[in-house]
Design an enzyme around this catalytic site. Structure first.
Site, short mmCIF file in Angstrom:
data_model
loop_
_atom_site.label_atom_id
_atom_site.label_comp_id
_atom_site.label_asym_id
_atom_site.label_seq_id
_atom_site.Cartn_x
_atom_site.Cartn_y
_atom_site.Cartn_z
N ARG A 1 -4.05 0.91 1.62
CA ARG A 1 -3.05 1.68 2.56
C ARG A 1 -3.49 2.88 3.31
O ARG A 1 -3.51 3.13 4.50
CB ARG A 1 -1.77 1.96 1.73
CG ARG A 1 -0.64 2.46 2.52
CD ARG A 1 -0.26 1.32 3.52
NE ARG A 1 0.51 1.89 4.74
CZ ARG A 1 0.12 2.21 5.89
NH1 ARG A 1 -1.19 2.22 6.03
NH2 ARG A 1 0.75 2.59 6.85
N CYS B 1 -4.48 3.89 7.07
CA CYS B 1 -4.02 5.09 7.67
C CYS B 1 -5.25 5.74 8.61
O CYS B 1 -5.10 6.17 9.51
CB CYS B 1 -3.59 6.09 6.80
SG CYS B 1 -1.89 5.68 6.09
#
Lengths: 106, 168, 278
Positions: free
Chosen positions: C235, C239
């Site tokens: 994740r 980002c």
């Protein structure tokens, strides 16, 4: 063998409408998306699902690429007699899987 | 409604803030930019949807009603959209739903799924999770044992995943 | 097409961040490495909210129901892996750790934790790999290997409902501090820091979706965007790539420092592993 999650009431009353939930691990590659190198990933999906109750088909589904990965299906059937529920998935590249779950109807 | 797919490249990147109405427009452009994998003329896709429904009905009239297509109006992510279809029916041998089909408007392919039912189903209801490429219309069509066809439709807004995501 | 649309949304965001921001979400006073908050002043309401609360109803329903949560497919596999010897010479996890329901209770909630041999913090995935190498004589699995994720999900499930309580080992302090600095560090071509979105703009919208506070209380998560189970590092890589920054190397200490800060920032919040997220 793909992992499955099957949620079936272990017992039911005769005539009761019961809910069946099924989840199976499968990438359901649609055939429309590219991989990291930009090459189109060929289609690889589950195309058919069937539920048989003591041998008789009570529900079936034809799935297309628009079904999300790890296909989830919830459907219903009437509990008529004790016996075996059989779930079968079939798809591209010879994918086939069958799961059997007993059901007790009182 | 089609929105432009790119912002002008001279967008100020520093501290200058555009006046409120412009900002609202910029924010509005975010919705619906999920980006279909294939961009096709809108009219062609709507015709295809109508054709898919007609093919399923074998040319019979499809009437709106009796079918309930349930899907969130605004979904968290177009990759996994929970959807349910149910049809009012006694589900007896004499009067039951034989099939339900779900179609879409703007995916690369119109078909989503087709389900077969019988009196042993008890309830003409099914739930699943589907992929939607962009904001679009969904149609669910049911075939009854008397040969009649009924439908329901829903408009779904598909936005991007909440976070900045570098993965394609 | 998705990426350019996201870039467009991010460009808008970069513009908007030039103007006055609402006050950042106040976090409880957290001393690095301390397990308690400062209660000497008037009680400040805990405004931290799990990502769960920022999701739509249907996604929440997916997480709540173990028979509907696709992550449970991974947990099932993790359970099998826990109980199966990986080879004729190696012992299964269960051989040393017995039933995970008791031995692993509270473990995931404590990570990232200090590893004496490596003299640095490690996350749960690295810990499992270290066990493989040190006690099973097996090669480590790659960071996003399905089996590793499934094991992490199974171990994590044993801490579900427990408060996130990162390892208080004082040797972690410098790593925590660096992680905290990274959280407020602007980076990438879009020149954005984690804090700008997740502290200052949490609850507002980015291109129609709600910005969560970024508390990693559910990892590994079944992310709808991935249609698969994935780690916190995956994740975070997303980002960083999203703000057009070069992501840290997989398994790097930079990532673990950030994970450590995020766990500290989420201290006391309930673990939800395995969560579902958009």
């Amino acid at each position: 063998m793909a992992r499955t999650l099957l949620n079936i009431p272990k017992t039911a009353q005769r005539g009761e409408v019961i809910e069946i939930r099924t989840l199976i691990a499968h990438k359901m590659d649609s055939g429309f998306l590219p991989d990291a190198q930009g090459q189109r990933i060929p289609r690889d999906i589950i195309q058919r699902f069937a539920c048989r109750y003591n041998g008789e088909q009570v529900f079936s589904a034809e799935l297309f690429a628009a079904v999300s990965a790890n296909p989830y299906l919830v459907f219903y059937l009437v509990a008529t007699e004790s016996g075996m529920l059989e779930f079968e998935w079939q798809g591209d590249n010879g994918f086939t899987q069958t799961e059997r779950v007993p059901i007790t109807v009182t | 409604m089609h929105l432009p797919m790119r912002l002008p490249m001279n967008l100020p990147m520093k501290t200058e803030v555009p006046p409120s109405p412009v900002r609202r427009d910029l924010l509005a452009m975010g919705v619906g930019l999920a980006g279909a994998v294939f961009v096709r003329p809108v009219a062609a896709q709507s015709e295809e949807l109508a054709a898919a429904v007609a093919a399923f009905a074998g040319g019979a009239t499809v009437r709106p009603g009796r079918v309930k297509l349930e899907v969130a109006k605004l979904v968290d992510n177009g990759n996994v959209v929970p959807v349910s279809v149910s049809v009012e029916s006694p589900m007896t041998a004499a009067d039951h739903v034989t099939a339900i089909a779900i179609f879409n408007e703007k995916n690369p392919q119109r078909d989503i799924a087709k389900f077969a039912f019988g009196p042993r189903s008890g309830k003409a209801s099914v739930s699943t999770r589907i992929r939607l490429a962009t904001t679009q219309k969904l149609v669910a069509v049911a075939r009854l044992s008397d040969g009649s066809f009924w439908s329901d439709s829903a408009d779904v807004i598909v936005v991007l995943a909440a976070c900045i995501d570098g993965e394609a | 097409m998705r990426r350019s649309a996201r870039l467009a949304a991010l460009s808008m965001l970069a513009v908007l961040l030039g103007c006055t921001m609402p006050a950042p979400v106040p976090l409880p006073a957290l001393g690095f490495g301390l397990a308690t908050t400062d209660r000497s002043g008037p009680a400040e309401p805990d405004r931290r909210r799990s990502g769960f609360e920022f999701m739509g109803e249907q996604t929440q329903a997916m997480q709540r129901d173990d028979s509907a949560n696709p992550a449970m497919l991974g947990v099932q596999d993790g359970e099998m892996l826990w109980n199966t010897a990986p080879g004729p010479q190696a012992k299964a996890c269960v051989a040393c750790h017995a039933a995970a329901q008791s031995s692993m209770k509270g473990v995931a909630a404590r990570y990232p934790a200090w590893d004496g041999q490596l003299a640095r913090p490690v996350n749960l995935g690295t810990r499992i790999n270290l066990c493989r190498q040190r006690h099973q004589q097996l090669p480590p699995l790659t960071a996003d290997h399905q089996q590793l994720l499934n094991l992490e999900a199974y171990v994590g499930l044993q801490s579900r409902g427990l408060p996130v309580m990162p390892d208080p080992d004082p040797r972690l302090l410098p790593f925590r501090e660096r992680g905290a600095q990274r959280f407020v560090q602007r980076l990438g071509q879009l020149d954005l820091s984690c804090a700008q979105c997740h502290d200052q703009l949490a609850g507002l919208k980015l291109a129609g979706s709600v910005i969560p506070q970024a508390h990693p209380t559910g990892y590994p998560i079944y992310r709808l965007e991935w249609q698969a189970l994935g780690s916190l590092q995956r994740r975070l890589r997303g980002c960083m790539t999203g703000v057009r920054a070069e992501p840290f190397a997989a398994g790097s200490v930079e990532f673990v420092e950030l994970e450590l800060h995020l766990a500290t920032r989420a201290m006391g919040m309930a673990l939800e592993t395995p969560a579902v997220r958009p």
